[in-house]
Design an enzyme around this catalytic site. Structure first.
Site, PDB file in Angstrom:
ATOM      1  N   HIS A  81      -2.838   9.506   8.217  1.00  0.00           N
ATOM      2  CA  HIS A  81      -2.521   8.545   7.158  1.00  0.00           C
ATOM      3  C   HIS A  81      -1.364   7.634   7.596  1.00  0.00           C
ATOM      4  CE1 HIS A  81      -2.240   7.045   3.068  1.00  0.00           C
ATOM      5  NE2 HIS A  81      -0.977   7.411   2.995  1.00  0.00           N
ATOM      6  N   GLN A  83      -0.497   6.840  10.669  1.00  0.00           N
ATOM      7  CA  GLN A  83      -0.982   5.922  11.701  1.00  0.00           C
ATOM      8  C   GLN A  83      -1.804   4.787  11.084  1.00  0.00           C
ATOM      9  OE1 GLN A  83      -0.187   6.006  15.034  1.00  0.00           O
ATOM     10  NE2 GLN A  83       1.223   7.590  14.377  1.00  0.00           N
ATOM     11  N   HIS A  85      -1.368   3.543   8.076  1.00  0.00           N
ATOM     12  CA  HIS A  85      -0.385   2.637   7.474  1.00  0.00           C
ATOM     13  C   HIS A  85       0.220   1.716   8.524  1.00  0.00           C
ATOM     14  CE1 HIS A  85       0.517   3.388   3.201  1.00  0.00           C
ATOM     15  NE2 HIS A  85      -0.065   4.555   3.419  1.00  0.00           N
TER      16      HIS A  85
END
Length: 110
Positions: A81, A83, A85
């Site tokens: 998650h 990465q 973002h």
């Protein structure tokens, strides 16, 4: 994986998420300012967005260096998650920078 390592990966993941979120928010605020014709404000916000992105990169780099040194990183949904973002904020920054450049050119041609 020990508790300390797990907490460290979670902390790094949260740092990536937080700084990437800040970068993305600042970039979209810059886009809004650009749309309002406030180019200087939008450029200033983009500088702040890029600084926040660099902070996210520092956290990611810590993971990469650790893995390069032979320390395996346990992949978690939180890390994936984070990465995601980071990649999305980087894309937003790149695209919004180009939009601002286009708007500046358009204004100069008038």
């Amino acid at each position: 994986m020990g508790l300390e390592e797990k907490l460290n990966i979670e902390e790094i993941s949260m740092n990536i998420i937080a700084h990437s979120g800040d970068a993305r928010s600042l970039a979209f605020e810059a886009l809004r300012k650009c749309r309002e014709g406030k180019i200087e404000e939008s450029e200033s916000l983009m500088e702040k967005a890029e600084k926040a992105s660099v902070e996210a990169h520092h956290s990611q780099t810590n993971l990469l260096v650790s893995e390069a040194q032979g320390k395996k990183t346990t992949i978690s949904v939180l890390l994936i998650h984070a990465q995601d973002h980071l990649m999305n904020s980087m894309l937003a920054i790149d695209l919004i920078k180009e939009i601002i450049k286009l708007e500046k050119q358009r204004k100069e041609e008038k």
